[in-house]
Design an enzyme around this catalytic site. Structure first.
Site, PDB file in Angstrom:
ATOM      1  N   GLY A 278      -9.608  42.985 100.990  1.00  0.00           N
ATOM      2  CA  GLY A 278      -8.740  42.235 101.891  1.00  0.00           C
ATOM      3  C   GLY A 278      -7.297  42.697 101.951  1.00  0.00           C
ATOM      4  N   SER A 279      -7.025  43.960 101.636  1.00  0.00           N
ATOM      5  CA  SER A 279      -5.617  44.383 101.674  1.00  0.00           C
ATOM      6  C   SER A 279      -5.079  44.400 103.103  1.00  0.00           C
ATOM      7  CB  SER A 279      -5.444  45.749 101.001  1.00  0.00           C
ATOM      8  OG  SER A 279      -6.053  46.762 101.752  1.00  0.00           O
ATOM      9  N   ASN A 280      -5.917  44.728 104.069  1.00  0.00           N
ATOM     10  CA  ASN A 280      -5.455  44.667 105.468  1.00  0.00           C
ATOM     11  C   ASN A 280      -5.269  43.230 105.923  1.00  0.00           C
ATOM     12  OD1 ASN A 280      -5.219  47.371 107.041  1.00  0.00           O
ATOM     13  ND2 ASN A 280      -6.979  47.641 105.677  1.00  0.00           N
TER      14      ASN A 280
ATOM     15  N   MET B 277     -17.980  45.003 107.142  1.00  0.00           N
ATOM     16  CA  MET B 277     -18.987  46.070 107.054  1.00  0.00           C
ATOM     17  C   MET B 277     -20.239  45.766 107.884  1.00  0.00           C
ATOM     18  SD  MET B 277     -17.271  48.115 105.279  1.00  0.00           S
ATOM     19  CE  MET B 277     -18.411  49.385 104.763  1.00  0.00           C
ATOM     20  N   ARG B 278     -20.038  45.290 109.098  1.00  0.00           N
ATOM     21  CA  ARG B 278     -21.177  44.989 109.975  1.00  0.00           C
ATOM     22  C   ARG B 278     -20.892  45.508 111.371  1.00  0.00           C
ATOM     23  NH1 ARG B 278     -25.377  41.918 107.158  1.00  0.00           N
ATOM     24  NH2 ARG B 278     -24.268  41.119 105.362  1.00  0.00           N
TER      25      ARG B 278
ATOM     26  N   ASN C 123     -10.256  46.714 115.493  1.00  0.00           N
ATOM     27  CA  ASN C 123     -10.685  47.201 114.179  1.00  0.00           C
ATOM     28  C   ASN C 123      -9.671  48.230 113.682  1.00  0.00           C
ATOM     29  OD1 ASN C 123     -12.471  47.627 111.941  1.00  0.00           O
ATOM     30  ND2 ASN C 123     -13.227  49.485 112.935  1.00  0.00           N
TER      31      ASN C 123
ATOM     32  N   HIS D 189      -9.731  51.690 111.273  1.00  0.00           N
ATOM     33  CA  HIS D 189     -10.686  52.632 110.685  1.00  0.00           C
ATOM     34  C   HIS D 189      -9.912  53.718 109.930  1.00  0.00           C
ATOM     35  CE1 HIS D 189     -14.387  54.892 110.212  1.00  0.00           C
ATOM     36  NE2 HIS D 189     -13.704  55.970 110.562  1.00  0.00           N
TER      37      HIS D 189
HETATM   38  C1  GRF Z   1      -9.937  49.836 105.184  1.00  0.00           C
HETATM   39  O1  GRF Z   1      -9.687  51.097 104.645  1.00  0.00           O
HETATM   40  C2  GRF Z   1     -10.324  49.925 106.634  1.00  0.00           C
HETATM   41  O2  GRF Z   1      -9.857  51.069 107.260  1.00  0.00           O
HETATM   42  C3  GRF Z   1     -11.813  49.951 106.604  1.00  0.00           C
HETATM   43  O3  GRF Z   1     -12.185  49.195 105.491  1.00  0.00           O
HETATM   44  C4  GRF Z   1     -11.138  49.174 104.534  1.00  0.00           C
HETATM   45  C5  GRF Z   1     -10.893  47.744 104.170  1.00  0.00           C
HETATM   46  O4  GRF Z   1     -10.040  47.594 103.076  1.00  0.00           O
HETATM   47  N1  GRF Z   1     -12.349  49.492 107.872  1.00  0.00           N
HETATM   48  P1  GRF Z   1      -9.389  46.183 102.772  1.00  0.00           P
HETATM   49  O5  GRF Z   1     -10.517  45.208 102.480  1.00  0.00           O
HETATM   50  O6  GRF Z   1      -8.565  45.773 103.936  1.00  0.00           O
HETATM   51  O7  GRF Z   1      -8.556  46.416 101.551  1.00  0.00           O
END
Ligand code: GRF
Length: 205
Positions: A20-22, A100-101, A117, A119
């Site tokens: 969940g860092s994003n 992841m879906r 999204n 990526h």
């Molecule tokens: C990120 O690197 C994003 O690009 C990819 O999944 C990762 C998620 O990381 N889609 P986080 O859970 O946000 O730390």
């Protein structure tokens, strides 16, 4: 579909499966004064996702939703549960953040052009899983991340923004992923803001 409303903050639902860092970077940006968006809901498909703990710590409504099956897709019922929760929260935009879906027709029809999204590669290079590892193994000298609109393909939707990082000889998968993620944390909130305010709105249905 109606045009995006520029005059109030966007209501954003964030979907994730992992640490969940994003999500954290988006939620922190949303808490700044005059933010163009607010995170109204965090949903995960993994009961132990770190994102759930982060959301609780930050006081953001959150839930685990049963995806209905393991694997790359949600079951039809699972997908319906996600759609219903997001509709109930009246979200304007859905931000996938490590979810992841692969989302299917009904989800994208429910939120047309409103699912974004992030990526970890410079698309269209290296779609799919562990893109930073793919980049490292290929031997590229420039890697990066891409924010894009989600369509029915895997990492194929229209590109909204990208950030590049230099790949050094001493980089490992871990150090390269961290460099890319640091760019993601900055890029994703910026793109969500620009997308909502309208400068990056490209397509009607
Ligand atoms: C990120 O690197 C994003 O690009 C990819 O999944 C990762 C998620 O990381 N889609 P986080 O859970 O946000 O730390």
């Amino acid at each position: 579909m109606s045009q995006i409303n520029h005059h109030r903050p966007a209501r954003i639902g964030v979907l994730g499966s992992g640490k969940g860092s994003n999500f954290k970077s988006i939620a922190e940006a949303s808490m700044k004064a005059d933010s163009a968006f607010e995170v109204v809901l965090a949903l995960v498909d993994q009961p132990n996702a770190g994102m759930l703990d982060l959301a609780r710590e930050m006081g953001i409504p959150c839930a685990y939703i049963d995806p209905g099956r393991a694997g790359a897709r949600l079951s039809p019922d699972g997908e319906k549960r996600f759609i219903e929760a997001l509709k109930e929260a009246e979200v304007d935009l859905v931000a996938l953040a490590g979810f992841m879906r692969i989302l299917q027709g009904p989800f994208l029809t429910a939120f047309p052009n409103r699912v974004l999204n992030i990526h970890p590669s410079l698309l269209p290079a290296f779609p799919g899983l562990e893109a930073w590892k793919q980049a490292l193994e290929y031997g590229v000298k420039i890697a990066g991340c891409t924010a894009h609109i989600v369509d029915q393909g895997v990492d194929t939707g229209p590109i909204l923004g990208q950030r590049a990082v230099t790949v050094d000889e001493k980089d490992t998968a871990e150090t390269l992923h961290l460099k890319i993620q640091e760019q993601e944390w900055d890029l994703y909130p910026e793109i969500l803001k620009k997308y909502w305010i309208g400068g990056l709105w490209r397509r009607e249905n």
